[in-house]
Design a protein around this motif. Structure first.
Motif, PDB file in Angstrom:
ATOM      1  N   UNK A  31    -102.613 -50.471 -19.949  1.00  0.00           N
ATOM      2  CA  UNK A  31    -102.287 -49.431 -18.963  1.00  0.00           C
ATOM      3  C   UNK A  31    -102.465 -49.964 -17.547  1.00  0.00           C
ATOM      4  N   UNK A  32    -103.628 -50.570 -17.271  1.00  0.00           N
ATOM      5  CA  UNK A  32    -103.871 -51.046 -15.908  1.00  0.00           C
ATOM      6  C   UNK A  32    -102.926 -52.180 -15.546  1.00  0.00           C
ATOM      7  N   UNK A  33    -102.535 -52.986 -16.510  1.00  0.00           N
ATOM      8  CA  UNK A  33    -101.572 -54.057 -16.237  1.00  0.00           C
ATOM      9  C   UNK A  33    -100.218 -53.475 -15.841  1.00  0.00           C
ATOM     10  N   UNK A  34     -99.776 -52.456 -16.567  1.00  0.00           N
ATOM     11  CA  UNK A  34     -98.498 -51.815 -16.236  1.00  0.00           C
ATOM     12  C   UNK A  34     -98.560 -51.122 -14.881  1.00  0.00           C
ATOM     13  N   UNK A  35     -99.627 -50.372 -14.630  1.00  0.00           N
ATOM     14  CA  UNK A  35     -99.741 -49.667 -13.358  1.00  0.00           C
ATOM     15  C   UNK A  35     -99.812 -50.672 -12.214  1.00  0.00           C
TER      16      UNK A  35
ATOM     17  N   UNK B 144    -110.025 -49.972  -9.501  1.00  0.00           N
ATOM     18  CA  UNK B 144    -109.077 -50.364 -10.543  1.00  0.00           C
ATOM     19  C   UNK B 144    -108.470 -51.724 -10.286  1.00  0.00           C
ATOM     20  N   UNK B 145    -108.147 -52.002  -9.034  1.00  0.00           N
ATOM     21  CA  UNK B 145    -107.601 -53.329  -8.697  1.00  0.00           C
ATOM     22  C   UNK B 145    -108.657 -54.413  -8.934  1.00  0.00           C
ATOM     23  N   UNK B 146    -109.903 -54.120  -8.624  1.00  0.00           N
ATOM     24  CA  UNK B 146    -110.988 -55.084  -8.853  1.00  0.00           C
ATOM     25  C   UNK B 146    -111.163 -55.335 -10.352  1.00  0.00           C
ATOM     26  N   UNK B 147    -111.225 -54.245 -11.126  1.00  0.00           N
ATOM     27  CA  UNK B 147    -111.405 -54.355 -12.581  1.00  0.00           C
ATOM     28  C   UNK B 147    -110.210 -55.073 -13.210  1.00  0.00           C
TER      29      UNK B 147
ATOM     30  N   UNK C  35    -110.260 -58.476 -15.308  1.00  0.00           N
ATOM     31  CA  UNK C  35    -109.751 -58.480 -16.679  1.00  0.00           C
ATOM     32  C   UNK C  35    -108.692 -59.556 -16.864  1.00  0.00           C
ATOM     33  N   UNK C  36    -107.791 -59.690 -15.909  1.00  0.00           N
ATOM     34  CA  UNK C  36    -106.744 -60.718 -15.993  1.00  0.00           C
ATOM     35  C   UNK C  36    -107.372 -62.103 -16.062  1.00  0.00           C
ATOM     36  N   UNK C  37    -108.360 -62.358 -15.211  1.00  0.00           N
ATOM     37  CA  UNK C  37    -109.031 -63.678 -15.252  1.00  0.00           C
ATOM     38  C   UNK C  37    -109.657 -63.938 -16.620  1.00  0.00           C
TER      39      UNK C  37
END
Length: 147
Positions: free
Chosen positions: A42-46, A100-103, A107-109
């Motif tokens: 979800x956060x990747x899509x947003x 959310x951008x921080x998380x 998460x991506x890293x």
């Protein structure tokens, strides 16, 4: 004694095993961020879309909006996503918050680090092409069973 290999039960069984392995890998990689694999999707899509709706996210993930609602509620409650009224007054817009951008970045890293070690010997483009065909066939099959 070595664990026994599962018998050859076909592609659907292989896909189920791959899904379980992926979920396990993501849960471990994402644990420090507090995101679940679905929360990460979800956060990747947003993040990629900037602003979107729950219906659009559900369609892109391949989930029912009702299934996704609990995940969205948790992300909003955790301060990762914001929900604001949509321009039409009926829909809801989703955006990443600063948290959310921080998380998401953390998460991506974490996922990239794990994925590098897993995908080192894969032809990722070829795998994605095959998976796209499989997903298309599965979605078509699911649609035909609903009619």
């Amino acid at each position: 004694m070595r664990p026994r290999r599962p018998p050859e039960l076909g592609l659907l069984f292989d896909l189920l095993r791959a899904n379980e392995s992926l979920g396990s890998m993501l849960r471990v990689a994402l644990a420090p961020t507090g995101l679940t694999p679905t929360g990460y999707a979800v956060t990747s899509l947003v993040h990629a879309l900037g602003t979107t709706t729950p219906s659009e996210v559900a369609a892109m993930i391949g989930a029912k909006p009702s299934t996704l609602s609990a995940h969205l509620a948790k992300l909003v409650g955790d301060g990762v996503l914001s929900r604001t009224p949509g321009a039409d007054g009926r829909s809801v817009d989703l955006r990443l918050t600063d948290e959310g951008r921080r998380v998401q970045a953390e998460a991506v890293r974490s996922v990239r680090q794990v994925w590098r070690s897993v995908s080192r010997d894969l032809d990722v483009e070829q795998a994605r092409a095959v998976l796209a065909e499989v997903i298309e066939a599965l979605e078509a099959g699911a649609a035909s069973t609903r009619s």
